[in-house]
Design a protein around this motif. Structure first.
Motif, PDB file in Angstrom:
ATOM      1  N   LEU A   1       0.825  -1.211   0.000  1.00 10.26           N
ATOM      2  CA  LEU A   1       0.000   0.000   0.000  1.00 10.26           C
ATOM      3  C   LEU A   1       0.854   1.254   0.000  1.00 10.26           C
ATOM      4  O   LEU A   1       0.523   2.247  -0.671  1.00 10.26           O
ATOM      5  CB  LEU A   1      -0.937  -0.022   1.213  1.00 10.26           C
ATOM      6  CG  LEU A   1      -2.091  -1.036   1.142  1.00 10.26           C
ATOM      7  CD1 LEU A   1      -2.745  -1.207   2.502  1.00 10.26           C
ATOM      8  CD2 LEU A   1      -3.118  -0.599   0.099  1.00 10.26           C
TER       9      LEU A   1
ATOM     10  N   ALA B   1      -6.827   0.244  -4.696  1.00 11.08           N
ATOM     11  CA  ALA B   1      -6.359  -0.957  -3.999  1.00 11.08           C
ATOM     12  C   ALA B   1      -7.476  -1.993  -3.976  1.00 11.08           C
ATOM     13  O   ALA B   1      -8.582  -1.705  -3.514  1.00 11.08           O
ATOM     14  CB  ALA B   1      -5.932  -0.616  -2.575  1.00 11.08           C
TER      15      ALA B   1
ATOM     16  N   LEU C   1      -8.157  -5.425  -2.332  1.00  8.90           N
ATOM     17  CA  LEU C   1      -7.556  -6.158  -1.215  1.00  8.90           C
ATOM     18  C   LEU C   1      -8.437  -7.321  -0.762  1.00  8.90           C
ATOM     19  O   LEU C   1      -9.641  -7.158  -0.564  1.00  8.90           O
ATOM     20  CB  LEU C   1      -7.328  -5.205  -0.033  1.00  8.90           C
ATOM     21  CG  LEU C   1      -6.557  -3.911  -0.334  1.00  8.90           C
ATOM     22  CD1 LEU C   1      -6.449  -3.062   0.923  1.00  8.90           C
ATOM     23  CD2 LEU C   1      -5.182  -4.221  -0.901  1.00  8.90           C
TER      24      LEU C   1
ATOM     25  N   VAL D   1      -5.061   2.074   4.998  1.00 10.66           N
ATOM     26  CA  VAL D   1      -5.583   2.521   3.705  1.00 10.66           C
ATOM     27  C   VAL D   1      -5.988   3.992   3.771  1.00 10.66           C
ATOM     28  O   VAL D   1      -5.663   4.794   2.877  1.00 10.66           O
ATOM     29  CB  VAL D   1      -6.794   1.644   3.295  1.00 10.66           C
ATOM     30  CG1 VAL D   1      -7.575   2.307   2.162  1.00 10.66           C
ATOM     31  CG2 VAL D   1      -6.331   0.256   2.873  1.00 10.66           C
TER      32      VAL D   1
ATOM     33  N   ILE E   1      -5.323   6.403   0.079  1.00 11.71           N
ATOM     34  CA  ILE E   1      -5.590   5.660  -1.141  1.00 11.71           C
ATOM     35  C   ILE E   1      -6.926   6.132  -1.703  1.00 11.71           C
ATOM     36  O   ILE E   1      -7.925   6.199  -0.982  1.00 11.71           O
ATOM     37  CB  ILE E   1      -5.639   4.139  -0.869  1.00 11.71           C
ATOM     38  CG1 ILE E   1      -4.330   3.667  -0.216  1.00 11.71           C
ATOM     39  CG2 ILE E   1      -5.918   3.366  -2.155  1.00 11.71           C
ATOM     40  CD1 ILE E   1      -3.088   3.880  -1.039  1.00 11.71           C
TER      41      ILE E   1
ATOM     42  N   THR F   1     -10.622   1.980  -2.612  1.00 11.19           N
ATOM     43  CA  THR F   1     -10.268   0.661  -2.097  1.00 11.19           C
ATOM     44  C   THR F   1     -11.460  -0.260  -2.237  1.00 11.19           C
ATOM     45  O   THR F   1     -12.577   0.078  -1.811  1.00 11.19           O
ATOM     46  CB  THR F   1      -9.842   0.734  -0.617  1.00 11.19           C
ATOM     47  OG1 THR F   1      -8.696   1.573  -0.501  1.00 11.19           O
ATOM     48  CG2 THR F   1      -9.497  -0.654  -0.099  1.00 11.19           C
TER      49      THR F   1
ATOM     50  N   TYR G   1     -12.461  -3.619   5.690  1.00 12.24           N
ATOM     51  CA  TYR G   1     -13.444  -2.610   5.276  1.00 12.24           C
ATOM     52  C   TYR G   1     -13.954  -1.820   6.481  1.00 12.24           C
ATOM     53  O   TYR G   1     -14.006  -0.584   6.463  1.00 12.24           O
ATOM     54  CB  TYR G   1     -14.597  -3.309   4.555  1.00 12.24           C
ATOM     55  CG  TYR G   1     -15.811  -2.463   4.311  1.00 12.24           C
ATOM     56  CD1 TYR G   1     -15.823  -1.458   3.347  1.00 12.24           C
ATOM     57  CD2 TYR G   1     -16.976  -2.675   5.050  1.00 12.24           C
ATOM     58  CE1 TYR G   1     -16.942  -0.687   3.122  1.00 12.24           C
ATOM     59  CE2 TYR G   1     -18.120  -1.916   4.831  1.00 12.24           C
ATOM     60  CZ  TYR G   1     -18.098  -0.916   3.869  1.00 12.24           C
ATOM     61  OH  TYR G   1     -19.218  -0.151   3.650  1.00 12.24           O
TER      62      TYR G   1
ATOM     63  N   SER H   1     -13.072   6.846   6.495  1.00 10.23           N
ATOM     64  CA  SER H   1     -13.436   6.779   5.090  1.00 10.23           C
ATOM     65  C   SER H   1     -14.937   6.996   4.944  1.00 10.23           C
ATOM     66  O   SER H   1     -15.722   6.606   5.800  1.00 10.23           O
ATOM     67  CB  SER H   1     -13.041   5.417   4.511  1.00 10.23           C
ATOM     68  OG  SER H   1     -13.414   5.345   3.157  1.00 10.23           O
TER      69      SER H   1
ATOM     70  N   VAL I   1     -14.283   3.519  -0.115  1.00 13.59           N
ATOM     71  CA  VAL I   1     -14.048   2.122   0.234  1.00 13.59           C
ATOM     72  C   VAL I   1     -15.327   1.336   0.019  1.00 13.59           C
ATOM     73  O   VAL I   1     -16.398   1.748   0.482  1.00 13.59           O
ATOM     74  CB  VAL I   1     -13.577   1.967   1.696  1.00 13.59           C
ATOM     75  CG1 VAL I   1     -13.365   0.496   2.034  1.00 13.59           C
ATOM     76  CG2 VAL I   1     -12.297   2.748   1.933  1.00 13.59           C
TER      77      VAL I   1
END
Length: 486
Positions: free
Chosen positions: A369, A385, A387, A408, A413, A416, A427, A435, A440
Motif C-alpha cells: 500500500l 487498492a 484487497l 488505507v 488511497i 479501495t 473494510y 473513510s 471504500v
C-alpha cells in the motif's frame, strides 16, 4: 538428478524392492511427483495428497517412461504384474532421506555451497535474486516457484547434479521444528534469515514461536549466518548462531561490522528502487559503495536486495559484480509486484496493474500500500487498492485486518475495494478511520469485484491487487492485465 541405481535408492530410504529384476543395473536420473514429467530412467514418487493420491497415476507414469516407483503400498499394472517399486512406510519422509543422500554425494564430488533462506516474507524474491547473482559464478540450482517445504526442498535437490556449485534452498515453516528438519536434509553452509512477521501466526501460536523456528537456521548453518539487523527478532538470533554472523541493514551509516548496508535509497515514480550498496570490505580498487537501480517495485524490497547481496558476497562474489548484476533485475516469479500496462483509450492513458497477490500478511500488505501511495503521488494519478483476506493469522486476524483498513485511509488511497468475508474487518477498519462515501467498498465474491472494477476504473489508474494466494485475486489481476480497452 544424479544417477542412482534402484538398489542405491532403496538403501538410502530404507525401502523394500518389489518387481525389480536387476536393481544394481537399473539406473535412475530423474525424480518427480508429477507423472506428466516422466521420461526413461525416471523415478516416479507416488506421493499421497490432500486432493488425490499419486498411487493412482503409477500406470500413467510408467507409460510416460518411469522405470521405478517410490510408493507406500504394493500396486500392479493392468496385466497384474508388480510395478517396479521401492516400498516405504512414508513417501514424504523417504523423499527427505533420498535428498539427504544426494546432497552428500554432490558434496563428495564438488565444492558445493548449500544456502538456506528463510523468513516470513521475501524468501522467493531473495532466492531469485541470489540465483541471478551466483549463476555466472558456476552451475546454480534454485527452487522452482516457492518450493520450500518437506516436499519442495527434496524436489529442488533432485534437480541438482554432481557439477552443481551452488544449491539454493528456500525454507518455509508452519510449525516449530520444520526448519530444523529441512536443515537435517541439506546441511546448509550459509543461512539467511530475512524477517519475522505474522505470516502463519495462527498455526505457530504467535510471533515468538515463529522467531524460535526461523532461528533454527541460525543454529545450524555451518559457515556463515546472514541476519537482518533491522528486525529485532532476527537480530536476537545472533545469540543462537553457531557460525560467524554477517549483518545487513537498510539504515545508512551502519557500523562497519555490517556486511552490507543501503544508502541513498530512493523509490522512483515508476516504483523501482535506486540505492547505494555499501559493503564492509573494499574491492581491489578500494571501492566499497556501488549505485544500482533495481527492477523490483517497492521500497520493501530493500531487505531482499541486501540479503541477496550479503549472501553472494560471503559466497565469494565481488561487490562490483553484485551491484552490476542487480542493476535492472526484476522479479522472475509470478504475482510479486508484477507490473503490466493496459492500453486504455491511448497508451498515454494506460491503466497500470500491480499484481502482488501471491501471498499477504500485515507487513507485506502495508508495504504494498505504501508503494501504491508513493507511485500515485509521484505520478499524479489515482490509486486503486483491491484487497483480499490475509490468511493464517490466528485469533488476531480480525484486529490485524482492521488495522490495514486504517492504513488505507492514512495513506490516502483514492479507492479501495475489499473482497471476501475474510477481509470484511479491513473494510470496517477503513470506515472507522474516517473513510466515507464511495472511497471504500466491500464485495463478497470475485465476480462482484470484477463487475465493480469494470465500472470504476478510469484511464491512468494504478491498481494494486493484494491478498493471500487462495483468495484468488492474483487471477483477477491477470484477467485485467491481459485485456485491452480502446
Amino acid at each position: 538428478m544424479i544417477e542412482l541405481t534402484a538398489a542405491e535408492i532403496a538403501q538410502a530410504v530404507s525401502g523394500r524392492l518389489r518387481g525389480v529384476e536387476h536393481p544394481h543395473q537399473l539406473t535412475l536420473s530423474h525424480a518427480d511427483t508429477d507423472s506428466r514429467t516422466m521420461r526413461p530412467s525416471a523415478l516416479f514418487i507416488a506421493k499421497p495428497g490432500e486432493v488425490t493420491d499419486g498411487h493412482r497415476f503409477i500406470d500413467d507414469a510408467q507409460t510416460a517412461g518411469a522405470a521405478l516407483v517410490l510408493a507406500q503400498r504394493e500396486t500392479d499394472d493392468p496385466s497384474g504384474n508388480p510395478h517396479p517399486a521401492v516400498l516405504v512406510d512414508d513417501v514424504i519422509v523417504a523423499m527427505g532421506m533420498l535428498a539427504q543422500e544426494i546432497v552428500t554425494r554432490i558434496r563428495q564430488h564438488s565444492p558445493t555451497t548449500v544456502i538456506g533462506i528463510t523468513g516470513s516474507a521475501g524468501k522467493t524474491t531473495t532466492k531469485d535474486l541470489l540465483a541471478a547473482l551466483l549463476g555466472p559464478q558456476g552451475p546454480t540450482v534454485a527452487p522452482q516457484g516457492s518450493y520450500n517445504g518437506e516436499v519442495g526442498v527434496p524436489l529442488t535437490v533432485f534437480t541438482a547434479d554432481l557439477e552443481t556449485r551452488y544449491l539454493i534452498i528456500e525454507m518455509g515453516a508452519d510449525a516449530p521444528g520444520n526448519i530444523r528438519e529441512l536443515c537435517s536434509i541439506v546441511r546448509p553452509d550459509i543461512g539467511a534469515v530475512l524477517m519475522v512477521g505474522t505470516a502463519h501466526a495462527g498455526k505457530f501460536g504467535g510471533a515468538d514461536k515463529i522467531a524460535q523456528t526461523k532461528g533454527e537456521l541460525a543454529e545450524l548453518a555451518t559457515d556463515h549466518i546472514i541476519l537482518n539487523a533491522d528486525d529485532a527478532q532476527v537480530a536476537a538470533m545472533a545469540d543462537r548462531a553457531s557460525a560467524p554472523v554477517t549483518w545487513f541493514a537498510s539504515e545508512p551509516g551502519a557500523s562497519a561490522d555490517y556486511g552490507v548496508t543501503a544508502d541513498e535509497v530512493h523509490q522512483r515514480a515508476d516504483g523501482r528502487l535506486e540505492l547505494t550498496l555499501v559493503f564492509d570490505e573494499p574491492d581491489e580498487h578500494g571501492r566499497s559503495a556501488f549505485r544500482t537501480t533495481s527492477g523490483l517495485i517497492g521500497a520493501h524490497h530493500v531487505t531482499n536486495l541486501l540479503a541477496a547481496a550479503a549472501v553472494a558476497h560471503r559466497a565469494g562474489v565481488a561487490p562490483s559484480d553484485i551491484a552490476a548484476r542487480l542493476d535492472g533485475l526484476g522479479p522472475s516469479s509470478r504475482w510479486r509486484m508484477e507490473r503490466t500496462e493496459i492500453p486504455w483509450a491511448s497508451q498515454q492513458d494506460a491503466v497500470t496493474i500491480l499484481n502482488d497477490a501471491y501471498n499477504a500478511n500485515p507487513e507485506s500488505m502495508r508495504e504494498a500500500l505504501r508503494t501504491l501511495a508513493i507511485m500515485t503521488r509521484e505520478n499524479k494519478r489515482r490509486g486503486v487498492a483491491v484487497l483480499g483476506p490475509m490468511l493464517e493469522l490466528g485469533e488476531d486476524s480480525v484486529w490485524l485486518h482492521h488495522k490495514i483498513g486504517e492504513t488505507v485511509v492514512r495513506l490516502n488511497i483514492d479507492l479501495t475495494l475489499v473482497v471476501g468475508d475474510g477481509a470484511y474487518a479491513l473494510y470496517r477498519g477503513a470506515i472507522a478511520e474516517g473513510s466515507w462515501g464511495s472511497e471504500v467498498q466491500w464485495v463478497a465474491t470475485l465476480d462482484e469485484a470484477e463487475s465493480w472494477l469494470r465500472t470504476a476504473l478510469e484511464p491512468g489508474d494504478i491498481v494494486l491487487f493484494k491478498s493471500s494466494n487462495s483468495a484468488g485475486l492474483r487471477l483477477l489481476g491477470d484477467k485485467f492485465a491481459t485485456e485491452e480497452r480502446n
